[in-house]
Design an enzyme around this catalytic site. Structure first.
Site, PDB file in Angstrom:
ATOM      1  N   SER A 105       1.907 -24.737  -7.546  1.00  0.00           N
ATOM      2  CA  SER A 105       1.042 -23.802  -8.273  1.00  0.00           C
ATOM      3  C   SER A 105      -0.400 -24.239  -8.107  1.00  0.00           C
ATOM      4  CB  SER A 105       1.431 -23.820  -9.754  1.00  0.00           C
ATOM      5  OG  SER A 105       0.388 -23.294 -10.542  1.00  0.00           O
ATOM      6  N   TYR A 111       2.382 -28.981 -17.305  1.00  0.00           N
ATOM      7  CA  TYR A 111       2.695 -28.071 -16.197  1.00  0.00           C
ATOM      8  C   TYR A 111       1.897 -28.464 -14.953  1.00  0.00           C
ATOM      9  CZ  TYR A 111       3.167 -23.754 -13.484  1.00  0.00           C
ATOM     10  OH  TYR A 111       3.418 -22.838 -12.478  1.00  0.00           O
TER      11      TYR A 111
HETATM   12  P1  NDP Z   1       9.512 -17.101 -15.028  1.00  0.00           P
HETATM   13  O1  NDP Z   1       9.226 -17.782 -16.315  1.00  0.00           O
HETATM   14  O2  NDP Z   1       9.414 -15.635 -14.966  1.00  0.00           O
HETATM   15  O3  NDP Z   1      10.920 -17.572 -14.463  1.00  0.00           O
HETATM   16  C1  NDP Z   1      11.265 -18.921 -14.490  1.00  0.00           C
HETATM   17  C2  NDP Z   1      12.728 -19.053 -14.212  1.00  0.00           C
HETATM   18  O4  NDP Z   1      13.105 -20.434 -14.438  1.00  0.00           O
HETATM   19  C3  NDP Z   1      13.575 -18.208 -15.129  1.00  0.00           C
HETATM   20  O5  NDP Z   1      14.642 -17.647 -14.393  1.00  0.00           O
HETATM   21  C4  NDP Z   1      14.088 -19.223 -16.134  1.00  0.00           C
HETATM   22  O6  NDP Z   1      15.308 -18.892 -16.729  1.00  0.00           O
HETATM   23  C5  NDP Z   1      14.249 -20.433 -15.244  1.00  0.00           C
HETATM   24  N1  NDP Z   1      14.349 -21.631 -16.056  1.00  0.00           N
HETATM   25  C6  NDP Z   1      13.486 -22.088 -16.980  1.00  0.00           C
HETATM   26  N2  NDP Z   1      13.954 -23.199 -17.565  1.00  0.00           N
HETATM   27  C7  NDP Z   1      15.153 -23.446 -16.995  1.00  0.00           C
HETATM   28  C8  NDP Z   1      16.138 -24.454 -17.186  1.00  0.00           C
HETATM   29  N3  NDP Z   1      16.021 -25.398 -18.115  1.00  0.00           N
HETATM   30  N4  NDP Z   1      17.244 -24.413 -16.425  1.00  0.00           N
HETATM   31  C9  NDP Z   1      17.407 -23.441 -15.501  1.00  0.00           C
HETATM   32  N5  NDP Z   1      16.528 -22.458 -15.287  1.00  0.00           N
HETATM   33  C10 NDP Z   1      15.409 -22.466 -16.027  1.00  0.00           C
HETATM   34  O7  NDP Z   1       8.496 -17.755 -13.976  1.00  0.00           O
HETATM   35  P2  NDP Z   1       8.066 -17.278 -12.524  1.00  0.00           P
HETATM   36  O8  NDP Z   1       9.112 -16.465 -11.913  1.00  0.00           O
HETATM   37  O9  NDP Z   1       6.700 -16.786 -12.635  1.00  0.00           O
HETATM   38  O10 NDP Z   1       7.967 -18.705 -11.805  1.00  0.00           O
HETATM   39  C11 NDP Z   1       8.818 -19.104 -10.732  1.00  0.00           C
HETATM   40  C12 NDP Z   1       8.171 -20.305 -10.090  1.00  0.00           C
HETATM   41  O11 NDP Z   1       6.907 -19.945  -9.548  1.00  0.00           O
HETATM   42  C13 NDP Z   1       7.899 -21.456 -11.056  1.00  0.00           C
HETATM   43  O12 NDP Z   1       8.128 -22.676 -10.397  1.00  0.00           O
HETATM   44  C14 NDP Z   1       6.423 -21.305 -11.379  1.00  0.00           C
HETATM   45  O13 NDP Z   1       5.848 -22.521 -11.762  1.00  0.00           O
HETATM   46  C15 NDP Z   1       5.902 -20.843 -10.033  1.00  0.00           C
HETATM   47  N6  NDP Z   1       4.628 -20.149 -10.064  1.00  0.00           N
HETATM   48  C16 NDP Z   1       4.511 -18.897 -10.642  1.00  0.00           C
HETATM   49  C17 NDP Z   1       3.305 -18.246 -10.629  1.00  0.00           C
HETATM   50  C18 NDP Z   1       3.123 -16.899 -11.224  1.00  0.00           C
HETATM   51  O14 NDP Z   1       1.981 -16.387 -11.242  1.00  0.00           O
HETATM   52  N7  NDP Z   1       4.169 -16.231 -11.708  1.00  0.00           N
HETATM   53  C19 NDP Z   1       2.116 -18.845  -9.991  1.00  0.00           C
HETATM   54  C20 NDP Z   1       2.347 -20.153  -9.431  1.00  0.00           C
HETATM   55  C21 NDP Z   1       3.560 -20.767  -9.473  1.00  0.00           C
HETATM   56  P3  NDP Z   1      15.364 -17.990 -18.084  1.00  0.00           P
HETATM   57  O15 NDP Z   1      15.430 -16.574 -17.576  1.00  0.00           O
HETATM   58  O16 NDP Z   1      16.592 -18.464 -18.741  1.00  0.00           O
HETATM   59  O17 NDP Z   1      14.117 -18.286 -18.854  1.00  0.00           O
END
Ligand code: NDP
Length: 252
Positions: free
Chosen positions: A159, A172
């Site tokens: 990120s 984070y």
């Molecule tokens: P979301 O919060 O929309 O999705 C995160 C996902 O991770 C969800 O499916 C969530 O599951 C899952 N998750 C969280 N905790 C756990 C856990 N303990 N065990 C298993 N699964 C877990 O985030 P994004 O889709 O936006 O992010 C995806 C990736 O992209 C991340 O690594 C984020 O840091 C990175 N990112 C995102 C950006 C953005 O602008 N969106 C920018 C830069 C990086 P649940 O549905 O149960 O919550």
């Protein structure tokens, strides 16, 4: 940082045919979009996440588009132990024999608060979910990735918060610096072995629940959707990235 224009990579429709790819956080956000897309390109997707209903929804969408049937493996990255990772590895080994791709996508944001006020318990939860679990999962799946006849591909997710001195990103930002370091170290160790490629994707600002939590005042419709960055995942998972190792793709 390797930067590709969004339109520059067009994948053939059978890019991932016959491949088995595991993705974390496959029930929502970017992970869900990537899971559905890579299935469309022929992959059998191992859907992991902590919420079974969400994973079933992703599974249904994959069935609906007549892609190879996915597999649901519940996995809570905050709570999983080495024994859970071993069980997952054994399940994949029995069912498929090898793993062709691993997308370490799931992460949590934690609180956007000054470091002076950051709670220890939340600090540990963020680092456990975003870093330690990704190390443990990747390490346990390495033997299966090495068995891939396509050349195993591992993707970590970074990120901008891990690259810049942004204030109030707390654990984070630290976790994303660590993931970048983990990717680079692992890639360097693999470099001369030639079996695996290990890279990262920085999705950039993308319309998801995490982004809305981080920037509540922002209008989500101003942001690109997860479907607009699928090209980066396809590129790194398919043969066109053979030989690409230790790079971060900025998916803007
Ligand atoms: P979301 O919060 O929309 O999705 C995160 C996902 O991770 C969800 O499916 C969530 O599951 C899952 N998750 C969280 N905790 C756990 C856990 N303990 N065990 C298993 N699964 C877990 O985030 P994004 O889709 O936006 O992010 C995806 C990736 O992209 C991340 O690594 C984020 O840091 C990175 N990112 C995102 C950006 C953005 O602008 N969106 C920018 C830069 C990086 P649940 O549905 O149960 O919550």
């Amino acid at each position: 940082m390797t930067k590709f224009p969004v339109s520059s990579y067009t994948a053939p429709s059978d890019l991932l045919s016959g491949r088995v790819i595991l993705i974390t956080g496959a029930g929502s956000g970017i992970g869900k979009a990537v899971a559905i897309a890579i299935a469309r390109y022929g992959a059998t997707v191992v859907l992991t996440g902590r919420n079974i209903n969400s994973l079933e929804n992703t599974y249904d969408k994959i069935v609906h588009q007549s892609s190879p049937e996915a597999v649901i493996c519940p996995l809570d990255l905050e709570l999983a132990t080495d024994a859970d990772y071993l069980e997952l590895k054994n399940r994949i080994a029995i069912q498929f024999g090898a793993l062709d791709g691993l997308v370490n996508n799931a992460a949590i944001l934690g609180d956007r608060t000054p470091l002076n006020q950051y709670k220890s318990e939340l600090w540990e939860k963020v680092l456990r979910t975003n870093v330690t679990a990704q190390f443990q999962l990747t390490r346990s799946l390495m033997p299966l990735l090495e068995q891939s006849s396509h050349g195993g591909s591992v993707i970590f997710t970074t990120s901008g918060a891990g690259h810049s001195s942004l204030v109030f990103w707390g654990a984070y930002a630290v976790s994303k610096c660590a993931v970048e370091g983990l990717m680079r170290g692992w890639a360097a160790e693999q470099e001369n072995l030639g079996k695996l490629r290990i890279n990262a994707i920085n999705p950039g600002a993308t319309r998801t629940a995490m982004r809305s939590k981080a920037y509540p005042a922002e209008n989500p419709t101003d942001l690109k959707t997860a479907n607009q960055i699928i090209w980066a995942y396809l590129f790194l998972l398919g043969n066109d990235s053979l030989g690409v190792n230790g790079k971060t793709i900025y998916a803007q």
